[in-house]
Motif scaffolding. Structure first.
Motif, short mmCIF file in Angstrom:
data_model
loop_
_atom_site.label_atom_id
_atom_site.label_comp_id
_atom_site.label_asym_id
_atom_site.label_seq_id
_atom_site.Cartn_x
_atom_site.Cartn_y
_atom_site.Cartn_z
N SER A 1 0.83 -1.21 0.00
CA SER A 1 0.00 0.00 0.00
C SER A 1 0.86 1.26 0.00
CB SER A 1 -0.92 -0.01 1.23
OG SER A 1 -0.16 -0.12 2.42
N ASP A 2 2.05 1.19 0.57
CA ASP A 2 2.92 2.36 0.63
C ASP A 2 3.49 2.73 -0.75
OD1 ASP A 2 2.54 2.47 3.34
OD2 ASP A 2 4.31 1.26 3.80
N ASN A 3 3.48 1.78 -1.66
CA ASN A 3 4.10 2.02 -2.98
C ASN A 3 3.11 2.44 -4.06
OD1 ASN A 3 6.72 1.46 -2.13
ND2 ASN A 3 6.52 -0.74 -2.55
N ILE A 4 1.84 2.61 -3.70
CA ILE A 4 0.84 2.99 -4.72
C ILE A 4 1.19 4.34 -5.34
CG2 ILE A 4 -1.56 3.66 -5.07
CD1 ILE A 4 -2.40 1.59 -3.08
N VAL A 5 1.47 5.34 -4.49
CA VAL A 5 1.77 6.69 -5.00
C VAL A 5 3.06 6.69 -5.82
CG1 VAL A 5 2.29 9.06 -4.35
CG2 VAL A 5 0.45 7.83 -3.17
N PRO A 6 4.18 6.10 -5.34
CA PRO A 6 5.38 6.06 -6.17
C PRO A 6 5.17 5.31 -7.49
CG PRO A 6 5.94 5.56 -3.90
CD PRO A 6 4.46 5.59 -3.98
N TYR A 7 4.37 4.25 -7.46
CA TYR A 7 4.10 3.48 -8.67
C TYR A 7 3.37 4.33 -9.71
CZ TYR A 7 1.52 0.25 -11.72
OH TYR A 7 0.97 -0.39 -12.80
N LEU A 8 2.33 5.01 -9.29
CA LEU A 8 1.59 5.85 -10.23
C LEU A 8 2.45 7.02 -10.69
CD1 LEU A 8 -1.93 5.90 -8.50
CD2 LEU A 8 -1.23 4.58 -10.51
N GLY A 9 3.27 7.55 -9.78
CA GLY A 9 4.15 8.65 -10.15
C GLY A 9 5.17 8.25 -11.20
N SER A 10 5.63 6.98 -11.15
CA SER A 10 6.60 6.51 -12.15
C SER A 10 6.00 6.45 -13.54
CB SER A 10 7.12 5.13 -11.75
OG SER A 10 6.09 4.15 -11.84
N LEU A 11 4.66 6.44 -13.61
CA LEU A 11 3.97 6.41 -14.91
C LEU A 11 3.42 7.78 -15.28
CD1 LEU A 11 2.06 3.03 -14.48
CD2 LEU A 11 4.18 3.43 -15.73
N GLY A 12 3.84 8.80 -14.56
CA GLY A 12 3.39 10.15 -14.87
C GLY A 12 2.05 10.52 -14.29
N LEU A 13 1.56 9.73 -13.33
CA LEU A 13 0.27 10.01 -12.70
C LEU A 13 0.54 10.44 -11.26
CD1 LEU A 13 -1.64 6.87 -14.02
CD2 LEU A 13 -1.81 9.20 -14.90
N ASP A 14 0.66 11.73 -11.06
CA ASP A 14 1.01 12.27 -9.75
C ASP A 14 -0.23 12.46 -8.89
OD1 ASP A 14 3.73 12.38 -10.39
OD2 ASP A 14 3.42 14.30 -11.44
N CYS A 15 -0.22 11.86 -7.73
CA CYS A 15 -1.33 11.99 -6.78
C CYS A 15 -1.26 13.36 -6.12
CB CYS A 15 -1.26 10.87 -5.73
SG CYS A 15 -2.57 10.95 -4.49
N PRO A 16 -2.35 14.13 -6.13
CA PRO A 16 -2.34 15.44 -5.48
C PRO A 16 -2.03 15.32 -3.99
CG PRO A 16 -4.29 15.18 -6.86
CD PRO A 16 -3.64 13.85 -6.79
N ARG A 17 -1.37 16.34 -3.47
CA ARG A 17 -1.02 16.35 -2.05
C ARG A 17 -2.29 16.34 -1.19
NH1 ARG A 17 3.39 20.59 0.01
NH2 ARG A 17 4.57 19.36 -1.51
N TYR A 18 -2.25 15.63 -0.09
CA TYR A 18 -3.36 15.47 0.84
C TYR A 18 -4.56 14.74 0.23
CZ TYR A 18 -0.63 19.20 3.00
OH TYR A 18 0.39 19.95 3.51
N HIS A 19 -4.30 14.05 -0.87
CA HIS A 19 -5.36 13.28 -1.51
C HIS A 19 -5.22 11.82 -1.08
CE1 HIS A 19 -8.58 13.19 -4.47
NE2 HIS A 19 -8.07 12.09 -5.00
N ASN A 20 -6.34 11.18 -0.82
CA ASN A 20 -6.31 9.77 -0.42
C ASN A 20 -5.81 8.92 -1.59
OD1 ASN A 20 -6.71 7.20 0.56
ND2 ASN A 20 -8.94 7.40 0.80
N PRO A 21 -4.71 8.16 -1.41
CA PRO A 21 -4.21 7.33 -2.51
C PRO A 21 -5.24 6.33 -3.02
CG PRO A 21 -2.58 7.49 -0.75
CD PRO A 21 -3.83 8.11 -0.23
N ALA A 22 -6.09 5.83 -2.12
CA ALA A 22 -7.13 4.89 -2.56
C ALA A 22 -8.10 5.56 -3.52
CB ALA A 22 -7.87 4.33 -1.35
N ASP A 23 -8.49 6.80 -3.20
CA ASP A 23 -9.39 7.53 -4.09
C ASP A 23 -8.73 7.79 -5.44
OD1 ASP A 23 -11.22 7.61 -2.04
OD2 ASP A 23 -10.67 9.63 -1.38
N PHE A 24 -7.45 8.13 -5.41
CA PHE A 24 -6.76 8.46 -6.66
C PHE A 24 -6.60 7.23 -7.55
CE2 PHE A 24 -2.81 9.27 -9.12
CZ PHE A 24 -3.29 10.33 -9.89
N VAL A 25 -6.23 6.09 -6.96
CA VAL A 25 -6.04 4.89 -7.78
C VAL A 25 -7.38 4.41 -8.35
CG1 VAL A 25 -6.26 3.12 -5.98
CG2 VAL A 25 -4.75 2.72 -7.91
#
Length: 601
Positions: free
Chosen positions: A239-263
């Protein structure tokens, strides 16, 4: 709230890792040719000691995937599942599936339903005291020790969810599957459930659950996250790697945004152009923690053959040997009796109605059994009694299995008992109740209508009515397994009208056209009415008295009476045999119908 320390009393489970590859699932499309593909060659692994979340938007295929892993769905499935060194049967027997809806018997207390589960899961090698200690330990671990005497129907959503988990922990399964365990719960209850699952996983269990959109705190409790979008895996890792994973594909999660909502936003198609890229990147194990591989055993999902290592199955020993079906039978019987007694609409209210209707029927046909001028009306009393007994036993039975189907599916899937044991317990437990109601009703009407006051005749009359009642109950059970409650009730009424029409009173059998007379042999009313008539007018009965006010009574000789209504002398036991044959046929057909419905649902 559940106290994790209490869970240390549960023995550590044997580690069972689950690895799957190229899993597919197709369903037939109604109204259009071809099949729709729900899952597209997804692969991955779920490890023991980890809490895994299967996430994805609605309609992504999460529940279908879980149903395939548990064996709940096999038709249309393909691919390979490897489950450590366990055989297919051993793995299925050791895994438990907790469905989204908490299907519990509302009339039982928490303590009672836990005892039933313990009796169905723990064999004779465990004494009653030992089973109670197991129940108390698990309830304390789940934070349910203060709700032991609370009826299941009065529990809160979070308590019901924890109780559903507690019921399946009794035999200490190494694998737990849960479908939306936090559905319908508030954030606090959801965190309690996820925290509980995390603690259970730390005991060496493989715990896999589908979850829609957890809060960020709940998401952080999951060791492994498996995201599905449009039937394809788009992420598998911690679960800790969801944001880095999406970021590596150019999908940056907004700050203070729930990673679950973003994915979920990404997986739901708002970024549809990157789904293919996500599916390809998800095959990389880089984003999950290192694991230690173990020998695996393949199970082909789509085929009949399973390549199993038989020696591995033979070496596998259960921590808790389950009881035999013969041991489970009295447990289920006792549960059925308690349920019948506590459901006042089935017992108390029905008993009162049988007495009230018996008085009304008896007053309407008062003294007609000993009046030769009213013999036709006395036969109308027979038909009225048969109609009431069949109707009052058939209609509640039509609703019984549909109302219990969800509980039955859950308990059978988790191997509480075999279907035949449950069905036999239901049938046998209902017989004393049906006999009692029938006896109460007939005792009232028999006396008020002045039927022959002879114990042998009354016994034969009552026996005919009891078998008729059981036949009506069997027809209701059959229709309840074949149709939904609305269609079953409608068709039951139609069948009742058919049997009444060809019962031999509304139209005498001798007056029916030859080309349609054969249908009277399909009516249970014919044999029930004949049995009642023979018990009253056969076996050497003398001439029925004709009132002095009547000039002539045509139907006063028993032979003439029986011949008029097509009841042959000396054939009482033949008619009883036919009714019993109907009873056996409907009950056997009901069992096979129920088995087909359970398999197809």
């Amino acid at each position: 709230m559940a106290r994790s320390g209490a869970l240390l009393h549960l023995p550590r489970c044997m580690a069972i890792d689950i690895e799957f590859s190229d899993v597919t699932y197709h369903v037939e499309q109604s109204g259009s040719p071809g099949r729709k593909k729900i899952l597209h060659e997804i692969s991955g692994k779920f490890l023991s000691g980890e809490l895994t979340a299967i996430m994805g938007p609605s309609g992504a295929g999460k529940s279908s995937f879980l149903n395939i892993l548990t064996g709940f769905r096999t038709t249309g499935a393909g691919g390979t599942v490897r489950c450590g060194d366990q055989g297919a049967q051993a793995f299925r027997e050791r895994s438990r599936y907790i469905m989204q809806d908490d299907e519990l018997c509302p009339l039982f207390t928490v303590q009672e339903i836990m005892r039933v589960a313990a009796s169905c899961k723990l064999g004779r090698q465990h004494s009653a005291k030992t089973r109670q200690l197991v129940v108390d330990d698990i309830l304390e671990a789940m934070g349910l020790e203060n709700t032991k005497e609370t009826a299941c129907g009065k529990l809160s959503g979070g308590q019901k969810k924890r109780l559903s988990i507690a019921l399946e922990l009794i035999d200490n399964p190494p694998v737990l599957f849960l479908d939306e365990p936090t559905s319908g719960l508030d954030s606090s209850s959801s965190l309690q459930v996820v925290s509980l699952l995390k603690t259970l996983a730390r005991g060496g269990r493989t715990i896999v659950c589908t979850i829609h959109q957890p809060c960020s705190k709940a998401l952080g409790m999951f060791d492994h996250v498996y995201v599905i979008a449009e039937g394809r895996c788009v992420y598998q890792g911690s679960s800790d790697n969801i944001v880095p994973y999406l970021g590596s594909l150019g999908l940056d999660c907004p700050r203070y945004h729930n990673p679950a909502d973003f994915v979920i936003e990404v997986a739901s198609g708002e970024q549809r152009h990157v789904l293919n890229e996500l599916a390809e990147a998800a095959n990389n194990d880089f984003w999950r923690k290192p694991y230690e591989s173990i020998p695996v055993l393949e199970i082909e999902l789509g085929g009949d053959k399973k390549s199993c290592c038989e020696s591995a199955v033979e070496k596998f020993k259960f921590d808790a040997r389950p009881p035999s079906e013969l041991e489970k039978f009295p447990v289920l019987m006792n549960r059925c009796f308690i349920q019948l007694y506590r459901d006042w609409t089935v017992t108390h209210l029905k008993c009162i109605m049988h007495v009230v209707v018996g008085v009304l029927v008896g007053c309407n046909y008062q003294n007609m059994g000993s009046d030769a001028s009213k013999t036709v009306s006395n036969f109308a009393y027979y038909m009225c009694t048969i109609t009431y007994l069949i109707f009052s036993s058939m209609m509640p039975s039509i609703l019984r299995f549909p109302s219990e189907m969800s509980v039955l599916k859950k308990e059978k899937l988790n191997r509480w008992y075999c279907l035949r044991t449950y069905y036999l317990a239901v049938l046998i437990s209902s017989i004393p109740v049906q006999v009692m109601f029938c006896a109460v009703h007939i005792s009232v009407t028999y006396l008020l209508t002045a039927q022959p006051l002879c114990w042998s005749r009354f016994t034969m009359f009552l026996l005919t009515c009891i078998v008729t009642t059981l036949v009506g109950d069997s027809i209701g059970l059959l229709f309840g397994t074949l149709f939904n409650p609305v269609n079953g009730t409608f068709l039951g009424s139609v069948v009742l009208c058919f049997m009444l029409l060809f019962g031999g009173f509304l139209c005498l059998i001798s007056d029916m056209p030859h080309f349609i007379r054969w249908m009277s042999y399909l009516s249970t009313f014919r044999y029930s009415a004949a049995g009642m008539a023979l018990s009253a007018y056969d076996f050497g009965r003398t001439t029925v008295p004709c009132p002095a006010s009547e000039v002539y009574c045509h139907l006063r000789e028993p032979r003439v009476i029986l011949r008029t209504f097509s009841a042959e002398e000396g054939e009482y036991w033949f008619n009883m045999g036919v009714l019993i044959a109907f009873l056996v046929f409907f009950r056997a057909t009901g069992f096979f119908s129920l088995r087909m419905r359970v398999k197809s649902s």
